[in-house]
Design an enzyme around this catalytic site. Sequence first.
Site, PDB file in Angstrom:
ATOM      1  N   TRP A 155       0.866  -1.195   0.000  1.00 14.27           N
ATOM      2  CA  TRP A 155       0.000   0.000   0.000  1.00 14.27           C
ATOM      3  C   TRP A 155       0.901   1.243   0.000  1.00 14.27           C
ATOM      4  CZ3 TRP A 155      -1.733   2.683   4.957  1.00 14.27           C
ATOM      5  CH2 TRP A 155      -2.616   3.723   4.665  1.00 14.27           C
ATOM      6  N   ASP A 236      -1.218  -5.465   9.260  1.00 14.02           N
ATOM      7  CA  ASP A 236      -2.115  -4.383   8.870  1.00 14.02           C
ATOM      8  C   ASP A 236      -3.409  -5.050   8.401  1.00 14.02           C
ATOM      9  OD1 ASP A 236      -3.500  -2.317   7.746  1.00 14.02           O
ATOM     10  OD2 ASP A 236      -1.900  -1.640   6.400  1.00 14.02           O
ATOM     11  N   LYS A 272     -13.260   0.285   5.453  1.00 13.72           N
ATOM     12  CA  LYS A 272     -13.830  -0.473   4.328  1.00 13.72           C
ATOM     13  C   LYS A 272     -14.971  -1.373   4.783  1.00 13.72           C
ATOM     14  CE  LYS A 272      -9.852   0.916   2.703  1.00 13.72           C
ATOM     15  NZ  LYS A 272      -9.301   1.457   1.527  1.00 13.72           N
TER      16      LYS A 272
HETATM   17  N1  KET Z   1      -3.891  -0.366   5.263  1.00 18.13           N
HETATM   18  C1  KET Z   1      -4.101  -0.684   3.981  1.00 18.13           C
HETATM   19  C2  KET Z   1      -3.469  -1.910   3.432  1.00 18.13           C
HETATM   20  C3  KET Z   1      -4.940   0.132   3.207  1.00 18.13           C
HETATM   21  O1  KET Z   1      -5.162  -0.233   1.953  1.00 18.13           O
HETATM   22  C4  KET Z   1      -5.501   1.289   3.749  1.00 18.13           C
HETATM   23  C5  KET Z   1      -6.314   2.195   2.925  1.00 18.13           C
HETATM   24  C6  KET Z   1      -5.242   1.558   5.108  1.00 18.13           C
HETATM   25  C7  KET Z   1      -4.420   0.720   5.817  1.00 18.13           C
HETATM   26  C8  KET Z   1      -5.764   2.740   5.837  1.00 18.13           C
HETATM   27  O2  KET Z   1      -7.065   3.100   5.731  1.00 18.13           O
HETATM   28  P1  KET Z   1      -7.716   4.040   6.860  1.00 18.13           P
HETATM   29  O3  KET Z   1      -8.820   4.734   6.168  1.00 18.13           O
HETATM   30  O4  KET Z   1      -6.655   4.965   7.359  1.00 18.13           O
HETATM   31  O5  KET Z   1      -8.174   3.110   7.909  1.00 18.13           O
HETATM   32  N2  KET Z   1      -6.295   2.158   1.668  1.00 18.13           N
HETATM   33  C9  KET Z   1      -7.074   2.934   0.691  1.00 18.13           C
HETATM   34  C10 KET Z   1      -7.247   4.373   1.017  1.00 18.13           C
HETATM   35  C11 KET Z   1      -5.987   5.145   1.251  1.00 18.13           C
HETATM   36  O6  KET Z   1      -5.022   5.034   0.507  1.00 18.13           O
HETATM   37  O7  KET Z   1      -5.968   5.909   2.243  1.00 18.13           O
HETATM   38  C12 KET Z   1      -6.486   2.686  -0.701  1.00 18.13           C
HETATM   39  O8  KET Z   1      -5.479   1.991  -0.826  1.00 18.13           O
HETATM   40  O9  KET Z   1      -7.078   3.188  -1.668  1.00 18.13           O
END
Ligand code: KET
Length: 427
Positions: A155, A236, A272
């Site tokens: 990511w 994660d 998500k």
């Molecule tokens: N870990 C992974 C692997 C991940 O894909 C995301 C978010 C997060 C943590 C963190 O999400 P949060 O909303 O802080 O709980 N991914 C999507 C959004 C982003 O990049 O912030 C994405 O990959 O599109």
Amino acid sequence: MRVISVTWRCDNFSRVMMAVAVDISRFEGVPMAPPDPILGVSEAFRADKNDLKLNLGVGAYRTEELQPYVLNVVKKAENLMLEKGENKEYLPIEGLAAFNKATAELLFGADNPVIKQGRVATLQSLSGTGSLRLAAAFIQRYFPEAKVLISSPTWGNHKNIFNDARVPWSEYRYYDPKTVGLDFEGMIADIQAAPDGSFVLLHGCAHNPTGIDPTPEQWEKIADVIQEKKHMPFFDVAYQGFASGSLDEDASSVRLFVERGLEVFVAQSYSKNLGLYAERIGAINVVCSAPEVANRVKSQLKRLARPMYSNPPIHGARIVANVVGDPVMFGEWKQEMEEMAGRIKNVRQKLYDSLSAKDKSGKDWSFILRQIGMFSYTGLNKTQSDNMTDKWHIYMTKDGRISLAGLSLAKCEYLADAIIDSFHNIS
Ligand code: KET
């Protein structure tokens, strides 16, 4: 800009005039930052006026009509919260107790001995990102010599997070473009070669961006090496329930490490699976060898959180605590999650069918069906991804990742045309 004249005398006493701007900004030395590789894509999408535009950049769930989706169970929990008329007092630094209990139970399983024995330090934090960042600050403070190993690719924000916390990192092999699968041997070799006691960042399920997860047997072998090398597993978990549709199955990688008696870090996100993106709700869990250790670790996590953001927001925490804590709502959530995961599986299938029918080159697109979770890692390079956006108005990250959660059945054929054009006509 206001300009004044300054006059002074040079060596030969001739008068020299010079124009100086008096209100030059103090920020002259601040350069423009590049757009974020993921969230910047949404900004570019919003600026595009073309009707054909499609945002497959950020991993955010949309309905078949490509609209954002608030889960019914979330609306129900919010209505109950309003009825109760709860206050908005500060939470303790560690967050809402009912949320911390619910989130740890969801992750490890309510009967897990680590919970019963009080060996988990859980802190509600600012969703997945904030939880990872807090753990990174903890690593920087208490393991200043340690390195974090992250998968290649990963990511986009992982590197940012560790860079920002000044934690050194290196990559382990993960994706094999030849097989469009997991480079398991490479992964094991790199984890083996890392200095003892390194932190190994692992995606609990639905690896982002590749959509390729180790099999249960491979997880066992990964755990063997991590144990042997005295590494610290750091999970994660941003997609629990989104990989298989089952919350328990998607937590099985984490639980396997915990069952071995290892100390483990786990960052959780509800962006998500409960669609709570903007509520910034998640947690950092640290499984420790004894309750007394967990208490100390928790006290230091709190100490790190206090000057950063003081204490976390309450709204999302109450939603999660209510949904997970109520058997009826919990059941409704699981059903809605299955529906979301099901819709993504349907567009995945339709995209594969469209590509296979339209592409006469004989290319095997079946890797799309083998990938899981919200994304497909298409194998398109940066120039090809640029073509997807510039010519077809399809917004995606430059590593070739597309979010299938932002795709509708109606748009699959158009997307297939764009992928075929970019793949075959652009190098
Ligand atoms: N870990 C992974 C692997 C991940 O894909 C995301 C978010 C997060 C943590 C963190 O999400 P949060 O909303 O802080 O709980 N991914 C999507 C959004 C982003 O990049 O912030 C994405 O990959 O599109």
